[in-house]
Design a protein around this motif. Sequence first.
Motif, mmCIF file in Angstrom:
data_model
loop_
_atom_site.group_PDB
_atom_site.id
_atom_site.type_symbol
_atom_site.label_atom_id
_atom_site.label_comp_id
_atom_site.label_asym_id
_atom_site.label_seq_id
_atom_site.Cartn_x
_atom_site.Cartn_y
_atom_site.Cartn_z
ATOM 1 N N ALA A 195 0.829 -1.205 0.000
ATOM 2 C CA ALA A 195 0.000 0.000 0.000
ATOM 3 C C ALA A 195 0.865 1.258 0.000
ATOM 4 O O ALA A 195 0.548 2.243 -0.675
ATOM 5 C CB ALA A 195 -0.923 -0.002 1.217
ATOM 6 N N GLN A 196 1.958 1.253 0.762
ATOM 7 C CA GLN A 196 2.849 2.415 0.792
ATOM 8 C C GLN A 196 3.476 2.679 -0.572
ATOM 9 O O GLN A 196 3.605 3.831 -0.993
ATOM 10 C CB GLN A 196 3.940 2.217 1.840
ATOM 11 C CG GLN A 196 3.462 2.427 3.265
ATOM 12 C CD GLN A 196 4.574 2.256 4.269
ATOM 13 O OE1 GLN A 196 5.303 1.280 4.231
ATOM 14 N NE2 GLN A 196 4.691 3.195 5.186
ATOM 15 N N LEU A 197 3.859 1.624 -1.263
ATOM 16 C CA LEU A 197 4.488 1.792 -2.568
ATOM 17 C C LEU A 197 3.488 2.210 -3.640
ATOM 18 O O LEU A 197 3.846 2.915 -4.591
ATOM 19 C CB LEU A 197 5.195 0.499 -2.981
ATOM 20 C CG LEU A 197 6.363 0.074 -2.090
ATOM 21 C CD1 LEU A 197 6.954 -1.247 -2.577
ATOM 22 C CD2 LEU A 197 7.439 1.144 -2.035
ATOM 23 N N CYS A 198 2.227 1.804 -3.485
ATOM 24 C CA CYS A 198 1.185 2.165 -4.457
ATOM 25 C C CYS A 198 0.596 3.542 -4.175
ATOM 26 O O CYS A 198 0.368 4.336 -5.088
ATOM 27 C CB CYS A 198 0.049 1.142 -4.432
ATOM 28 S SG CYS A 198 0.381 -0.362 -5.341
ATOM 29 N N ALA A 199 0.304 3.808 -2.890
ATOM 30 C CA ALA A 199 -0.438 5.016 -2.531
ATOM 31 C C ALA A 199 0.354 5.993 -1.679
ATOM 32 O O ALA A 199 -0.122 7.088 -1.411
ATOM 33 C CB ALA A 199 -1.732 4.631 -1.803
ATOM 34 N N GLY A 200 1.539 5.617 -1.251
ATOM 35 C CA GLY A 200 2.340 6.516 -0.434
ATOM 36 C C GLY A 200 2.039 6.420 1.046
ATOM 37 O O GLY A 200 2.936 6.433 1.876
ATOM 38 N N ALA A 201 0.763 6.323 1.406
ATOM 39 C CA ALA A 201 0.332 6.266 2.803
ATOM 40 C C ALA A 201 -0.468 4.991 3.042
ATOM 41 O O ALA A 201 -1.218 4.559 2.178
ATOM 42 C CB ALA A 201 -0.517 7.490 3.150
#
Length: 249
Positions: free
Chosen positions: A134-140
Amino acid sequence: MTVWTAILVCVLATSILSGVIGMAGGLVLMGVLVTLLPVTAAMIVHGAVQATSNGARWLFLRRHMRWEIVPPYVAGAVLVLGGFAAVTLVPEPGVVLMLIGAFPWLARAMPAGLALDVRRPVTAFSCGFVVTAAQLCAGASGPLLDAFFLNSPLNRYEVVASKAFTQTLGHLAKIGYYSVVVGAAVDTDVDGPAWLIAVACLIAVLGARIGTRLLGRLDEDRFRRISGYVILALGAFCFAKGILDTFGN
């Protein structure tokens, strides 16, 4: 400089917010950055600020850290990072906002029977895998991370400290991915001098300190209730903006 002034003010406000409820600040900051900067640059700036903010928050609360979570979490994170490096994925800004907005609602929709207790090794491994993706896709990924802590008996200090440590690892991984792996394929120029990022990181530490001091004024029930309301409201806003940005033109 007008853009960076807005970013610096947002960094302070979101760092305080995260210090109080253990999440949401990164989500808000990513929503702002992705509207002001290219996605790759936004990911790098966000990663630097959030790694500093979360690292400072963990440092202030380190005696409450639950270390048994870390080894399986890191194993899951490393696995997904390797997968992303193989495909070099860079999402569109509108998609980033929709993903950010959807996470809180998806987390709350999880069946209670799943009993996601992050103290369990299998759950911690799954947490590292899913949250890092999720961090790599959406940043947060704070709202998604929260789902793995909802059914654990940890107190508010243990929750905030443990989240802060795992989020620090995730943001460092994100910086490496977008600056090294993605940076080899696309432009990663950040529109502003490097010293502004350093200032943003220092402001993040200040905000984290203020937030962790305010944390002591919340009891356990208010902590969980307020954090739930805040994250759902922010998720709805980000999702709506992502839809408008993607399909509104």
